[in-house]
Structure formats: structure tokens, C-alpha cells
Design an enzyme around this catalytic site. Structure first.
Site, PDB file in Angstrom:
ATOM      1  N   ILE A 104       1.386  -4.448  -4.458  1.00 15.10           N
ATOM      2  CA  ILE A 104       1.183  -5.779  -5.025  1.00 15.10           C
ATOM      3  C   ILE A 104       1.959  -6.756  -4.152  1.00 15.10           C
ATOM      4  O   ILE A 104       3.179  -6.699  -4.069  1.00 15.10           O
ATOM      5  CB  ILE A 104       1.589  -5.842  -6.515  1.00 15.10           C
ATOM      6  CG1 ILE A 104       1.338  -7.236  -7.093  1.00 15.10           C
ATOM      7  CG2 ILE A 104       3.005  -5.372  -6.763  1.00 15.10           C
ATOM      8  CD1 ILE A 104       1.406  -7.300  -8.608  1.00 15.10           C
ATOM      9  N   GLU A 105       1.237  -7.628  -3.457  1.00 17.40           N
ATOM     10  CA  GLU A 105       1.837  -8.422  -2.383  1.00 17.40           C
ATOM     11  C   GLU A 105       1.859  -9.909  -2.713  1.00 17.40           C
ATOM     12  O   GLU A 105       0.840 -10.500  -3.073  1.00 17.40           O
ATOM     13  CB  GLU A 105       1.066  -8.190  -1.075  1.00 17.40           C
ATOM     14  CG  GLU A 105       1.679  -8.889   0.124  1.00 17.40           C
ATOM     15  CD  GLU A 105       1.125  -8.397   1.448  1.00 17.40           C
ATOM     16  OE1 GLU A 105       1.418  -9.039   2.477  1.00 17.40           O
ATOM     17  OE2 GLU A 105       0.399  -7.386   1.467  1.00 17.40           O
ATOM     18  N   VAL A 106       3.047 -10.501  -2.561  1.00 13.06           N
ATOM     19  CA  VAL A 106       3.295 -11.941  -2.690  1.00 13.06           C
ATOM     20  C   VAL A 106       2.667 -12.481  -3.978  1.00 13.06           C
ATOM     21  O   VAL A 106       1.810 -13.370  -3.972  1.00 13.06           O
ATOM     22  CB  VAL A 106       2.808 -12.717  -1.451  1.00 13.06           C
ATOM     23  CG1 VAL A 106       3.394 -14.128  -1.463  1.00 13.06           C
ATOM     24  CG2 VAL A 106       3.222 -12.023  -0.162  1.00 13.06           C
ATOM     25  N   HIS A 141      -4.533  -2.023  -3.249  1.00 16.80           N
ATOM     26  CA  HIS A 141      -3.829  -3.241  -2.847  1.00 16.80           C
ATOM     27  C   HIS A 141      -4.322  -4.393  -3.719  1.00 16.80           C
ATOM     28  O   HIS A 141      -5.536  -4.566  -3.895  1.00 16.80           O
ATOM     29  CB  HIS A 141      -4.119  -3.539  -1.371  1.00 16.80           C
ATOM     30  CG  HIS A 141      -3.120  -4.431  -0.713  1.00 16.80           C
ATOM     31  ND1 HIS A 141      -2.882  -4.404   0.648  1.00 16.80           N
ATOM     32  CD2 HIS A 141      -2.300  -5.401  -1.204  1.00 16.80           C
ATOM     33  CE1 HIS A 141      -1.949  -5.300   0.940  1.00 16.80           C
ATOM     34  NE2 HIS A 141      -1.592  -5.925  -0.165  1.00 16.80           N
ATOM     35  N   LEU A 166      -2.054 -10.742  -2.621  1.00 14.66           N
ATOM     36  CA  LEU A 166      -2.392 -11.138  -1.255  1.00 14.66           C
ATOM     37  C   LEU A 166      -2.768  -9.889  -0.471  1.00 14.66           C
ATOM     38  O   LEU A 166      -1.910  -9.056  -0.164  1.00 14.66           O
ATOM     39  CB  LEU A 166      -1.218 -11.848  -0.586  1.00 14.66           C
ATOM     40  CG  LEU A 166      -1.366 -12.109   0.924  1.00 14.66           C
ATOM     41  CD1 LEU A 166      -2.596 -12.952   1.223  1.00 14.66           C
ATOM     42  CD2 LEU A 166      -0.115 -12.755   1.494  1.00 14.66           C
TER      43      LEU A 166
END
Length: 267
Positions: free
Chosen positions: A160-162, A116, A119
Site C-alpha cells: 500500500i503506497e503513499v 499493490h 499509488l
């Protein structure tokens, strides 16, 4: 018995640049079955759901990645035991937001790992809370270094977040990881949303990147009113004597009743 024709890690890698994959977080067997029938490529699942033997009956061909926050699982050795159990239950990979030492150990044991970056909700304090990461040169560089660390540790994929779309796209084009976008734009290998957001079941905050396709919240509210109405009518029937009716009762033979009364009186 023939094994279900599920995608493998090699299949996912081969699809990079060919077509984007759809991924959902599913929380119930009903959602898992719906994902199977709808052709959703990948599902994120809570570990207890993955361990339920009925899960693979509901979603026999979905690429499943169970996961939980690292602090719910424990140390590296705890993670390995946890991952082995899930892999045995039919997981295709595991999600891990712990440190790269843990990811490396899982990879060394042959467990496909999804990390991850950007974010990371369980570590959001390091990047300023629940907001986009990568809007400055410093934080964009941070995301790139996170990706490099996952590659080096042996992960096969990363959520891959925000992250700004342009930044995420540049990273996806330059790394070997299978990149799963949650609010990071269309330049990644898969698009990931939560079922609650897709179904409109979330009555709280809806993330900017979420898209709602149905209004389950309104249907749940309607069903709750129906539930209250049914309960109210039942209570009223009990009080008035309208329930139970003859069809709800078990009859006793008159001879049996007479003999039972005699026995009671004899007591």
C-alpha cells in the site's frame, strides 16, 4: 540437506498485530547478504537476482518477493510461467501489479501473491500521477475497493503506497491481507523502503517517506575521484616508463633468447 528456516506466509499472518516487519528492495548480492546479516525480515528482489543461485547463498532465510512491472511480463499465462520459474528458484511469493484475473490464476496454482494498491507507479495515470492516493473520500474508497478485489482474487498481501496513514490503518484493521506500507504510515504489518534510499545512494529525488541512514552517495563520489586519480597515475607511469617495473615482467633465459633470435633471423 536441511532447508533454511525461512518465514512462511502462515508465519507472516501470525505476526500481524504482534510486531511490524522490516522490508527492503535489494538489487545486488551484497545488499541481499547485508539484509540477511542485519535481520531484515522481507526483501523485494529483481527477478534476475532471484534466479541467480548465489542469491539463496547470500540470503538463505529472508522471505523473498521477486517482482517486476506487469508490462514487462505479459499475459496471464506469461505470468504463470514466470512465477513458476521464480518459485522453483526459491521465491517465497511473487509481486503482481497485473489485473485480478492474473492474480486469481496465480493463487489457484498455489503461488502466494502480493498485490499493490494506492499509488501504483505503473498505473499512476489513473490516479493523477505520482502523488498520494486516498486524500479524498472517493480515492480512499478506491483504495479500499482495490484491497477487497485482491482479497477476493486470493492474494495474501498488498503493498500500500503513499496513502494517508489514518486511511491505511483503517484498511489494514479491516482486511485479511498482510499490508506492506511504503509511505502509508505505521498502521500496517510491514514497513518497506528501497536500499538506495536507506543507504543514501540515490542522487535524484528522495521520496518523502524515505529515511536515509548512511551517505553512500558521498562515498561513491569520493571513490570516483580516487578512481580518476589512480587511472591518471597509471597513464603517467606508462608514459614515463615507470610502469612496468622489473617485478611486473617475465624474464627470458639468455640461451633461449639467443636461440629464438637465431631462429627469427633464419626466417
Amino acid at each position: 540437506m536441511k532447508k533454511p528456516n525461512r518465514k512462511t506466509v502462515a508465519d507472516l499472518r501470525a505476526l500481524r498485530g504482534v510486531r511490524p516487519l522490516a522490508m527492503l528492495r535489494v538489487e545486488t548480492l551484497e545488499e541481499a547478504e547485508a539484509a540477511e546479516r542485519a535481520g531484515i525480515d522481507m526483501v523485494s528482489v529483481p527477478p534476475p537476482l532471484m534466479l541467480d543461485p548465489a542469491f539463496r547463498e547470500a540470503a538463505p532465510t529472508r522471505f523473498a518477493i521477486p517482482g517486476d512491472n506487469f508490462y514487462e511480463i505479459g499475459t496471464t499465462e506469461d505470468f504463470i510461467r514466470w512465477a513458476f520459474r521464480l518459485y522453483k528458484a526459491g521465491a517465497d511469493a511473487v509481486y503482481c501489479s497485473a489485473g485480478t484475473h492474473t492474480i486469481r490464476r496465480l493463487a489457484e496454482e498455489g503461488i502466494p501473491v502480493c498485490g499493490h494498491v494506492g499509488l501504483i507507479p505503473s498505473k499512476a495515470t489513473w490516479t493523477g500521477g505520482f502523488k498520494a492516493v486516498g486524500k479524498t473520500l472517493e480515492t480512499a474508497q478506491l483504495v479500499w475497493r482495490q484491497v477487497q478485489a485482491l482479497e477476493e482474487a486470493g492474494a495474501f498481501a498488498a503493498e500500500i503506497e503513499v496513502v494517508p496513514e489514518a486511511i491505511a490503518t483503517e484498511i489494514a484493521q479491516r482486511c485479511t491481507l498482510f499490508m506492506i506500507s511504503m509511505g502509508a504510515g505505521a498502521g500496517c504489518d510491514a514497513q518497506y523502503l528501497f536500499s538506495d534510499d536507506v543507504l543514501g545512494a540515490n542522487t535524484g529525488h528522495v521520496p518523502r517517506h524515505a529515511r536515509t541512514y548512511r551517505n553512500f552517495a558521498a562515498e561513491f563520489a569520493r571513490l570516483q575521484e580516487e578512481r580518476v586519480g589512480a587511472y591518471r597515475e597509471f597513464a603517467s607511469d606508462v608514459r614515463s616508463g615507470a610502469y612496468p617495473e622489473a617485478g611486473h615482467k617475465v624474464a627470458a633465459d639468455e640461451e633461449l633468447l639467443a636461440r629464438f633470435r637465431d631462429w627469427l633471423e633464419a626466417q
